[in-house]
Design an enzyme around this catalytic site. Sequence first.
Site, short mmCIF file in Angstrom:
data_model
loop_
_atom_site.label_atom_id
_atom_site.label_comp_id
_atom_site.label_asym_id
_atom_site.label_seq_id
_atom_site.Cartn_x
_atom_site.Cartn_y
_atom_site.Cartn_z
N GLU A 1 -3.71 6.12 6.38
CA GLU A 1 -3.09 6.92 7.45
C GLU A 1 -3.83 6.77 8.77
OE1 GLU A 1 -1.28 10.56 6.38
OE2 GLU A 1 -1.04 9.95 4.31
N THR B 1 1.95 4.47 -1.34
CA THR B 1 1.56 5.53 -2.27
C THR B 1 2.82 6.09 -2.93
OG1 THR B 1 -0.34 6.06 -0.89
CG2 THR B 1 0.36 7.75 -2.45
N TRP C 1 0.84 -1.21 0.00
CA TRP C 1 0.00 0.00 0.00
C TRP C 1 0.87 1.25 0.00
CZ3 TRP C 1 -3.95 -2.75 -1.02
CH2 TRP C 1 -4.36 -3.83 -0.22
#
Lengths: 381, 380
Positions: free
Chosen positions: A363, A158, A156
Site C-alpha cells: 500500500e 491480497t 501481489w
Amino acid sequence: MTFEPSELQRAVQETARRFAREKIAPVAAENDRAGRFPLDLVRGLGELGLLAVNVPEAYGGSGAGAVAYVLAIMELAAADCATAVTVAVTNMVGETIARFGSDAQRRRYLPPLASGDFPAGAFGLSEPQAGSDAAAMRTRAVRRGDRWILDGEKQWITSGDVAGVIIVWAKTDPDAGTRGVTAFLVERGTPGLAVGRHEEKMGIRASSTVSLAFDGCEISDAQRLGEVGEGFRMALAALEGGRIGIAAQATGAIRAALDACRRYAKERRAFGRPIAEHQAIAFMIADMATDHEAARLMALRAAALKEAGAPFTREAAMAKLLASEAAQRAVSRAVQIHGGYGYTSEFPVETLFRDARAQTIYEGTSEIQRLVIARELLRDR
Amino acid sequence: MDIQLTEEQRQVRDLCREFAEKELKPNARRWDADHVFPREAVRQLAEMGLMGVAIPPEWGGAGMDNVSYAIAMEEISVGCAGTGVIMSVNNSLYCDPLLKFGTEGQKKELLVPFAKGERLGCFALTEPMSGSDAAEMRTVAARRGEEYVLDGSKNFITNGPQADVALVFAMTDKAKKHKGISAFLVPTDANGFIRGKPDEKVGIRASGSCTVFFEGCAIPARHRLGEEGDGFKIAMSTLDGGRIGIAAQALGIARAAFEEARAYAKERKAFGQPISSFQAIQFMLADMATEIDAARLLVWRAASMKDQGVRHSAESAMAKLYASEMSERVTSKAIQIHGGYGYVKEYDVERHWRDSRITEIYEGTSEIQRLVISSSVLKD
C-alpha cells in the site's frame, strides 16, 4: 482536546479485542506455518461488523467511522497481522464501492462483503512491472458496445483467489496516462479471469497473495466503477484510506512485540535477576513503548481527519511511514530481547518479525510515502 | 477522540506565532551571540499572560489549559528557544507546584506576582554531585524555631541569575533519603543566598543559568512548600508537567529548523534545479515533518491528560524523550540541507542545533525518561 475514544469507538475496539484474543490468536501460529487463509474466521468477523466498519449501515456495514476502524485493525493485528491485512483490504474495497459505486453496485456487493458471505474483497492495482508507478500498468479494457473486455495481468493481489469481488484497474485510453485508467468490479469466477501463482511469502502467510490473469475477460458496463478515466483518482483515494489501515496494523504489531517482551523480560533471568531489571533491556522496552504511542497517535489523527471529512493525504502517509518503520525496529528488538528463543517458532516474535516486514512495502512503500509527504510540504502555499 | 484546537487554543497559537515572528526571531541571533537575557521580551510575555498560562486568573494567571500552554511553548520556542525555557521554568517549575502544593497565603504572596510575570521564579533541584539521582543531594535545611537555615549549593539553575524567588529542595532528614527531602521558597535577596557567575553554555544562550550557594541562609518556616518530607514527591510531580514544556520547546526548535530548511531547499539550486527537487533532500524533509508531527501529538496527549487530571508521568516522559531526540535529528538534518551555510552564523540553523541539544538533558535526561517509561510499562 481528548485522545480518548468515544463510547461507540471503544465498543468496536472491545469487540475486536475479544475476537482477536479468543478466536484469532489461538490459530495464528498454525495458519502461519500452513500458509492457510483463515476461512473459518471470516463469518465471525462479519457477524461482528468488522469487515465493513466504515461502510454505511444501510448496506450492511457498521457505520462506525474511520477511528473505530483503526482501533479494530490495531486489535486484530496484535493477534495476527495476516488476518488483519485480509480484513483491512476487505474494508478498503467496501469503502471504495460505498464511495464511488452506483446504488445497484452498492446493493449487490456491500452486504456480502460486510457479512462474510464473500470471504474477502480484493484490490487489483499492482502489476508485475507496475508497482509504485501504477500509471505504468499494462492491463487493458476495451469497450465493445455495453461490454468491456479485459486483458492483462495483476500481481501481489491480497485475497485475489478467495475474494467475491475484485476492483480491477485497467487502461481504457493508453495515451492518456493517469487519465486513461478506469476501475471495474470483477466477480469471482468470471470467465476469462484465472487465478495464477500463489506467492510463497516469508510473512503474513495466513493471508493469500496471488497473481490474476485476464484473458478476454468480458464484463458488462454495469460493472464499471465510477466514470471512464476516473480510475486512477479513485485508486489514490482508496490507498489514502488504506494507508491508515496499514499504519494501524503496524501499530498492532508493535503492541504485540511490546506485550511479548514485557512478559518475557520479567520471567527470564540473567545475572541473578529478571532481564527487565537490566537497563539494556528496559530501555529497549521504553523505546518500543514510545514508538507505539507515536504510531498510535499518528494513525488515530489521520483517521480522525478522514472521519471529519478534512484532507488527510499528508497525515495518512506520515502515519503509514512512521508506524511501519517503527514496527521494523520494534520487532527486531523483540527478537533481540528474546535471544535465541526469539529466533525460533517457540515464541511469537519471530512471526511478528517476518510479518512486519511487509508493512514498509505494501500500500505504498516508505519511499512512496516520503514522496507524497514531500510533495505536500513543498507545494507553494 | 477530538484533536481539533478550540477557538482559544487557535488564538493563543496565532498570538504567539506573530509575537515570535516579530519580536523574537529578529533578535534571537544577537541574544545568542551576546548571551543576553531578553528582559523586554519577557516583559511582553508577561503582558500576554504567558508567564502563568495555566494558572487560574484568581492567582494571577491566564487561566488557560495545558494544551494551550504546550502550544504557546512551541510557538515561542520557534522564535527563540532561550526565551522559551525562561517561560517554561516560570510556568512549569515554579508557578505550577505553587498552585498545586501552596497554601492560600503562599499563593497570594509568592504565586500571584510570578504568574503575572512581575517577578521571576526558578527551580533548584540539581547539585554538582546530584543530577538524575536527586536523592543524593547534600543541601540541608535545619529547623531553628520559626526559621529554616539552608546550607549547600545548587547548579545549572535556569533563571538563577534573574530570579526573585527560588523553589529549593533540601534535606531535612538525611537518614530518610528521598523521603527526607523538603521544598522551600527562598527569596534570592535573603541573607546567605549567593549567586555564582552565569554559566557559559553551548545553546539556549538567551536564558541565564548559574550555581547558587546557601551559606546559613535563613528563611521563614512559612516558606516551606508542603510538609517536611514532601519535597521529592513535589519535585517529581512538577517535572511531570515540566517535561511537557520542554518537549514543546524541543518541538518548536525542530519546527524552526524544518521551516528554514524547507525555504532554503526551494531557493538553493544545484545541478540546474532547486535542491528541493532531489529525492535526497525531499526525503529528509519528509522524515523531519513526520517526526515533528508525531512529537506534537505526544505533547498534546500528555498535556490533555494533565488537563483531565489523570496521571501522565509515562506520557510526559514519552513526549519529552521523543521530542528532544527528534529535535536533535531534525536540526542536524537542517544543517545538512544548508550545506556549508548551515555551519555558519549567517543562518539560524546552527543555533537551533545547539539549542536542541539541551532538551535531551535538562528536566530529566533521555536516560531518566527511559527509566520512567520502562518502570511504567513493566509495572504489573
